[in-house]
Design a protein around this motif. Structure first.
Motif, PDB file in Angstrom:
ATOM      1  N   ASP A  77       0.903  -6.364   0.956  1.00 13.60           N
ATOM      2  CA  ASP A  77       0.358  -5.091   1.454  1.00 13.60           C
ATOM      3  C   ASP A  77      -0.001  -4.151   0.308  1.00 13.60           C
ATOM      4  O   ASP A  77       0.841  -3.831  -0.539  1.00 13.60           O
ATOM      5  CB  ASP A  77       1.376  -4.402   2.363  1.00 13.60           C
ATOM      6  N   GLY A  78      -1.239  -3.697   0.306  1.00 14.23           N
ATOM      7  CA  GLY A  78      -1.679  -2.762  -0.731  1.00 14.23           C
ATOM      8  C   GLY A  78      -2.135  -3.451  -2.004  1.00 14.23           C
ATOM      9  O   GLY A  78      -2.693  -2.809  -2.884  1.00 14.23           O
ATOM     10  N   THR A  79      -1.884  -4.758  -2.107  1.00 14.76           N
ATOM     11  CA  THR A  79      -2.286  -5.526  -3.290  1.00 14.76           C
ATOM     12  C   THR A  79      -3.367  -6.542  -2.916  1.00 14.76           C
ATOM     13  O   THR A  79      -4.416  -6.594  -3.557  1.00 14.76           O
ATOM     14  CB  THR A  79      -1.076  -6.254  -3.905  1.00 14.76           C
ATOM     15  N   ASP A 114       2.058  -9.563  -4.533  1.00 11.16           N
ATOM     16  CA  ASP A 114       2.499  -8.789  -3.379  1.00 11.16           C
ATOM     17  C   ASP A 114       1.393  -8.878  -2.310  1.00 11.16           C
ATOM     18  O   ASP A 114       0.258  -9.260  -2.612  1.00 11.16           O
ATOM     19  CB  ASP A 114       2.717  -7.345  -3.841  1.00 11.16           C
ATOM     20  N   ASP A 149       7.567  -3.003  -6.896  1.00 12.75           N
ATOM     21  CA  ASP A 149       7.076  -4.267  -7.465  1.00 12.75           C
ATOM     22  C   ASP A 149       7.453  -4.347  -8.942  1.00 12.75           C
ATOM     23  O   ASP A 149       7.885  -5.388  -9.433  1.00 12.75           O
ATOM     24  CB  ASP A 149       5.558  -4.374  -7.294  1.00 12.75           C
ATOM     25  N   ASP A 182       1.686  -3.118  -6.108  1.00  9.21           N
ATOM     26  CA  ASP A 182       1.066  -1.792  -5.972  1.00  9.21           C
ATOM     27  C   ASP A 182       2.079  -0.652  -5.901  1.00  9.21           C
ATOM     28  O   ASP A 182       1.685   0.484  -5.630  1.00  9.21           O
ATOM     29  CB  ASP A 182       0.182  -1.749  -4.713  1.00  9.21           C
ATOM     30  N   THR A 183       3.364  -0.930  -6.103  1.00  6.56           N
ATOM     31  CA  THR A 183       4.356   0.137  -5.963  1.00  6.56           C
ATOM     32  C   THR A 183       5.396   0.073  -7.085  1.00  6.56           C
ATOM     33  O   THR A 183       5.549  -0.962  -7.735  1.00  6.56           O
ATOM     34  CB  THR A 183       5.136   0.032  -4.624  1.00  6.56           C
TER      35      THR A 183
HETATM   36 MG    MG Z   1       2.720  -3.613  -1.576  1.00  3.77          MG
END
Ligand code: MG
Length: 238
Positions: free
Chosen positions: A11-13, A9, A184, A180-181
């Motif tokens: 964003d955030g990963t 992923d 995912d 990160d979610t």
């Molecule tokens: Mg993400």
């Protein structure tokens, strides 16, 4: 020989784009429909077309594919412009350990790393390009929000591209989603692949623990541990 497919992923990963990633939708909506949304929606784990459709619904507008597509086109232009102006680099950061991890994985001929992300392809490329991460990723076999609004459809697209573009057939258990979610994990489960969740996005470890992912880490900074987790079992069956 490639025996493991790693689907990261964005964003955030891999990276945080701070307010820039969200602001492009405000600007694109203003450009296309003449006004900005009254409030930001939660974007974590959603695909870009989902985000735009949700904004249009919130604004009382029809979320047809033509309008969604028009907003996405402008959003991509806005992100590219923000990158050129230096705003993307200034407002974003790469997550801990990502560069070392991707470079180590890229040196393992048994492994191919790419993206499975809700970002439309041009946005994904700009975000990871801000940190030069594209040099370690096989982007043509990735799957993006521009391929499907439903994230759960993306992993099979990536497996299909691995076959079509690189001539390599892998089964779902040969692949991992790293995200990160909860979304995912959901897209990994939908495709029968394994999932590593990291707490570098909007969800902390406590929030992710109960989801039952195959693995859970605070971040990707312990390179040896992450590499061992994602590829250690390959040594057992040469
Ligand atoms: Mg993400």
């Amino acid at each position: 020989m490639i025996r493991r497919l790693l689907l990261f992923d964005v964003d955030g990963t891999l990276v945080h784009t701070g307010g820039v990633g969200a602001a492009i939708f405000d600007a694109a909506l203003e450009s296309v429909v003449g006004r900005r949304p009254a409030a930001r929606i939660r974007m974590s784990g959603k695909t870009d077309p989902q985000i735009v459709a949700e904004y249009l619904r919130q604004m009382g507008l029809p979320g047809g594919s033509d309008l969604v597509g028009a907003v996405l086109d402008v959003a991509a232009q806005e992100l590219a412009a923000a990158a050129v102006r230096g705003e993307l680099a200034a407002g974003s950061s790469v997550c801990p350990g990502v560069e070392t991890l991707l470079s180590v994985l890229a040196g393992d001929p048994r492994v191919v790393s790419t993206l499975v992300t809700g970002n439309i392809a041009p946005n994904a490329l700009i975000k990871i390009g801000a940190y030069g991460l594209e040099r370690w990723l096989d982007l043509p076999i990735g799957a993006y929000g521009s391929d499907a609004a439903d994230r759960n459809l993306l992993v099979p697209i990536a497996l299909g591209r691995l076959q079509a573009v690189r001539g390599v057939h892998l089964e779902p258990p040969d692949a991992w989603v790293i995200g990160d979610t909860p979304r995912d994990l959901e897209c990994a489960r939908a495709a029968g692949v394994r999932c590593l969740l990291v707490a570098t996005g909007r969800y902390d470890l406590a929030a992710l623990t109960s989801l039952g992912a195959d693995a859970l880490l605070f971040d990707l900074s312990d390179t040896d541990a992450v590499v061992s987790l994602l590829t250690g079992d390959l040594a057992e069956c040469p």
